[in-house]
Design a protein around this motif. Structure first.
Motif, PDB file in Angstrom:
ATOM      1  N   GLY A 118      -4.002  39.904  -6.923  1.00 40.77           N
ATOM      2  CA  GLY A 118      -4.509  40.738  -5.539  1.00 40.77           C
ATOM      3  C   GLY A 118      -5.333  41.626  -6.121  1.00 40.77           C
ATOM      4  N   GLU A 119      -4.730  42.920  -5.469  1.00 43.06           N
ATOM      5  CA  GLU A 119      -6.069  43.842  -5.122  1.00 43.06           C
ATOM      6  C   GLU A 119      -6.407  44.388  -6.648  1.00 43.06           C
ATOM      7  OE1 GLU A 119      -8.411  44.918  -2.874  1.00 43.06           O
ATOM      8  OE2 GLU A 119      -7.560  43.286  -1.698  1.00 43.06           O
ATOM      9  N   GLY A 120      -5.086  44.148  -7.683  1.00 38.29           N
ATOM     10  CA  GLY A 120      -5.052  45.352  -9.020  1.00 38.29           C
ATOM     11  C   GLY A 120      -5.042  44.535  -9.903  1.00 38.29           C
ATOM     12  N   CYS A 121      -4.309  44.005 -10.994  1.00 36.47           N
ATOM     13  CA  CYS A 121      -4.191  43.741 -11.885  1.00 36.47           C
ATOM     14  C   CYS A 121      -2.968  43.845 -13.039  1.00 36.47           C
ATOM     15  CB  CYS A 121      -5.334  43.265 -13.103  1.00 36.47           C
ATOM     16  SG  CYS A 121      -5.819  45.724 -13.886  1.00 36.47           S
ATOM     17  N   VAL A 122      -3.290  42.892 -13.976  1.00 34.00           N
ATOM     18  CA  VAL A 122      -1.943  42.934 -15.271  1.00 34.00           C
ATOM     19  C   VAL A 122      -2.255  43.117 -16.483  1.00 34.00           C
ATOM     20  CG1 VAL A 122      -1.588  40.190 -15.081  1.00 34.00           C
ATOM     21  CG2 VAL A 122       0.334  42.096 -15.198  1.00 34.00           C
ATOM     22  N   VAL A 123      -2.157  43.617 -17.562  1.00 38.20           N
ATOM     23  CA  VAL A 123      -2.481  43.670 -18.131  1.00 38.20           C
ATOM     24  C   VAL A 123      -1.775  43.132 -19.747  1.00 38.20           C
ATOM     25  CG1 VAL A 123      -3.406  45.168 -20.167  1.00 38.20           C
ATOM     26  CG2 VAL A 123      -3.785  45.900 -17.862  1.00 38.20           C
ATOM     27  N   ASN A 124      -2.313  41.757 -20.011  1.00 34.98           N
ATOM     28  CA  ASN A 124      -0.779  41.754 -21.434  1.00 34.98           C
ATOM     29  C   ASN A 124      -1.695  42.225 -23.293  1.00 34.98           C
ATOM     30  OD1 ASN A 124       1.638  39.740 -20.980  1.00 34.98           O
ATOM     31  ND2 ASN A 124      -0.059  39.612 -19.094  1.00 34.98           N
ATOM     32  N   MET A 125      -1.362  41.972 -23.359  1.00 45.23           N
ATOM     33  CA  MET A 125      -1.235  42.898 -25.251  1.00 45.23           C
ATOM     34  C   MET A 125      -0.520  41.108 -26.182  1.00 45.23           C
ATOM     35  SD  MET A 125      -1.324  46.313 -26.295  1.00 45.23           S
ATOM     36  CE  MET A 125      -2.120  46.579 -28.553  1.00 45.23           C
ATOM     37  N   ARG A 126      -1.104  41.243 -27.429  1.00 44.85           N
ATOM     38  CA  ARG A 126       0.009  41.097 -29.036  1.00 44.85           C
ATOM     39  C   ARG A 126      -0.617  42.288 -29.744  1.00 44.85           C
ATOM     40  NH1 ARG A 126      -0.206  35.067 -30.869  1.00 44.85           N
ATOM     41  NH2 ARG A 126       1.123  35.128 -33.104  1.00 44.85           N
ATOM     42  N   SER A 127       0.485  42.324 -30.602  1.00 42.25           N
ATOM     43  CA  SER A 127       0.140  42.913 -31.649  1.00 42.25           C
ATOM     44  C   SER A 127       1.193  42.351 -32.616  1.00 42.25           C
ATOM     45  CB  SER A 127       0.443  44.109 -31.882  1.00 42.25           C
ATOM     46  OG  SER A 127       0.042  45.716 -33.130  1.00 42.25           O
ATOM     47  N   LYS A 128       0.438  42.465 -34.018  1.00 40.64           N
ATOM     48  CA  LYS A 128       0.747  41.330 -35.154  1.00 40.64           C
ATOM     49  C   LYS A 128       0.322  41.478 -36.842  1.00 40.64           C
ATOM     50  CE  LYS A 128       0.764  36.906 -37.321  1.00 40.64           C
ATOM     51  NZ  LYS A 128       2.134  36.758 -37.716  1.00 40.64           N
ATOM     52  N   SER A 129       1.306  41.820 -37.422  1.00 40.38           N
ATOM     53  CA  SER A 129       1.146  42.139 -38.869  1.00 40.38           C
ATOM     54  C   SER A 129       0.549  41.407 -39.288  1.00 40.38           C
ATOM     55  CB  SER A 129       2.465  43.584 -39.183  1.00 40.38           C
ATOM     56  OG  SER A 129       2.577  44.150 -38.593  1.00 40.38           O
ATOM     57  N   ARG A 130       0.059  42.057 -39.981  1.00 38.60           N
ATOM     58  CA  ARG A 130      -0.357  40.386 -41.421  1.00 38.60           C
ATOM     59  C   ARG A 130       0.251  40.775 -42.478  1.00 38.60           C
ATOM     60  NH1 ARG A 130      -7.169  41.671 -41.297  1.00 38.60           N
ATOM     61  NH2 ARG A 130      -7.317  41.356 -39.773  1.00 38.60           N
ATOM     62  N   ASP A 131       1.169  41.596 -42.826  1.00 37.08           N
ATOM     63  CA  ASP A 131       1.617  41.292 -44.050  1.00 37.08           C
ATOM     64  C   ASP A 131       3.612  42.235 -43.311  1.00 37.08           C
ATOM     65  OD1 ASP A 131       0.243  40.488 -46.220  1.00 37.08           O
ATOM     66  OD2 ASP A 131      -1.016  42.734 -44.850  1.00 37.08           O
ATOM     67  N   GLY A 132       3.651  41.252 -44.158  1.00 32.30           N
ATOM     68  CA  GLY A 132       5.909  41.215 -44.500  1.00 32.30           C
ATOM     69  C   GLY A 132       6.199  41.118 -42.975  1.00 32.30           C
ATOM     70  N   GLN A 133       7.835  40.967 -43.192  1.00 31.83           N
ATOM     71  CA  GLN A 133       8.316  39.916 -42.603  1.00 31.83           C
ATOM     72  C   GLN A 133       8.582  41.212 -40.708  1.00 31.83           C
ATOM     73  OE1 GLN A 133      11.734  38.350 -44.544  1.00 31.83           O
ATOM     74  NE2 GLN A 133      10.754  36.892 -45.055  1.00 31.83           N
ATOM     75  N   GLY A 134       9.007  42.580 -41.481  1.00 34.44           N
ATOM     76  CA  GLY A 134       9.735  43.314 -40.573  1.00 34.44           C
ATOM     77  C   GLY A 134       8.721  43.943 -40.180  1.00 34.44           C
ATOM     78  N   ASP A 135       8.182  44.947 -39.023  1.00 36.94           N
ATOM     79  CA  ASP A 135       7.295  46.046 -38.879  1.00 36.94           C
ATOM     80  C   ASP A 135       7.837  47.574 -38.776  1.00 36.94           C
ATOM     81  OD1 ASP A 135       8.136  45.951 -36.338  1.00 36.94           O
ATOM     82  OD2 ASP A 135       6.496  45.263 -35.669  1.00 36.94           O
ATOM     83  N   PHE A 136       8.735  47.397 -38.833  1.00 41.59           N
ATOM     84  CA  PHE A 136       9.739  48.247 -38.338  1.00 41.59           C
ATOM     85  C   PHE A 136       9.686  48.830 -37.124  1.00 41.59           C
ATOM     86  CE2 PHE A 136       9.567  48.247 -43.414  1.00 41.59           C
ATOM     87  CZ  PHE A 136      10.578  48.861 -43.774  1.00 41.59           C
ATOM     88  N   GLY A 137       9.186  48.263 -36.267  1.00 38.68           N
ATOM     89  CA  GLY A 137       9.129  48.289 -34.666  1.00 38.68           C
ATOM     90  C   GLY A 137       7.313  49.395 -34.748  1.00 38.68           C
ATOM     91  N   ALA A 138       6.666  49.022 -35.636  1.00 38.72           N
ATOM     92  CA  ALA A 138       5.101  49.569 -34.987  1.00 38.72           C
ATOM     93  C   ALA A 138       4.590  48.854 -34.164  1.00 38.72           C
ATOM     94  CB  ALA A 138       4.475  49.233 -36.806  1.00 38.72           C
ATOM     95  N   ASN A 139       4.856  47.547 -34.130  1.00 33.86           N
ATOM     96  CA  ASN A 139       3.746  46.472 -32.809  1.00 33.86           C
ATOM     97  C   ASN A 139       3.781  47.292 -31.494  1.00 33.86           C
ATOM     98  OD1 ASN A 139       1.991  44.907 -34.598  1.00 33.86           O
ATOM     99  ND2 ASN A 139       3.731  44.251 -35.591  1.00 33.86           N
ATOM    100  N   ALA A 140       5.757  47.170 -31.251  1.00 31.93           N
ATOM    101  CA  ALA A 140       5.893  47.401 -30.078  1.00 31.93           C
ATOM    102  C   ALA A 140       5.958  49.108 -30.014  1.00 31.93           C
ATOM    103  CB  ALA A 140       7.579  47.658 -30.236  1.00 31.93           C
TER     104      ALA A 140
END
Length: 153
Positions: A118-140
């Motif tokens: 419309g007149e504005g916009c929408v922003v999407n984002m993705r953040s992925k850690s390279r190492d480890g199975q968990g990120d302790f919430g860092a990406n969020a």
């Protein structure tokens, strides 16, 4: 302390604001340090993100998409964020970056996409850690912090 943190955060290392169509990495796939890594978004993470990070969603703004993209790039390159942009396309309003953690110097891959709506916009984002199975919430946390800065700039 580490055990308590592991219980607090889900065991995932890839977070997105768009669960139906997560932004894909392109330039990050070509980095030597990502050679042999699968940068596809794991579909099993969708339910985990909904359950643990239900507040994460595309950011809708009333400003024009081109202006928001310029602001997004400015924020990403600000010393507060310390991201290194590895690919930027102003025509598609998309960039990829690498963030390095301050203490352990782990590197995470990021993609940001700004789409006109419309007149504005929408922003999407993705953040992925390279190492480890968990990120302790860092990406969020990274996504929340970036969106907060984008809303206030």
């Amino acid at each position: 302390a580490m055990g308590a943190q592991m219980k607090r955060y889900p065991l995932i290392n890839d977070v997105t604001t768009n669960l139906s169509s997560p932004p894909e990495f392109s330039a990050a796939n070509g980095l030597p340090e990502n050679e042999g890594r699968d940068l596809g978004f794991p579909t099993e993470f969708k339910a985990v993100i909904e359950a643990h990070y239900g507040d994460l969603a595309p950011l809708k703004l009333a400003e024009p998409a081109d202006l928001v993209f310029q602001k997004a790039v400015a924020i990403a390159t600000d010393p507060l964020f310390r991201w290194q942009i590895i690919d930027e396309d102003s025509e598609s309003r998309r960039f990829e970056a690498v963030a390095e953690t301050r203490v352990f110097h782990w590197k995470d891959d990021i993609v940001v996409v700004v789409e006109a709506e419309g007149e504005g916009c929408v922003v999407n984002m993705r953040s992925k850690s390279r190492d480890g199975q968990g990120d302790f919430g860092a990406n969020a946390r990274r996504i929340r912090k970036f969106f907060e800065a984008l809303e206030t700039l």
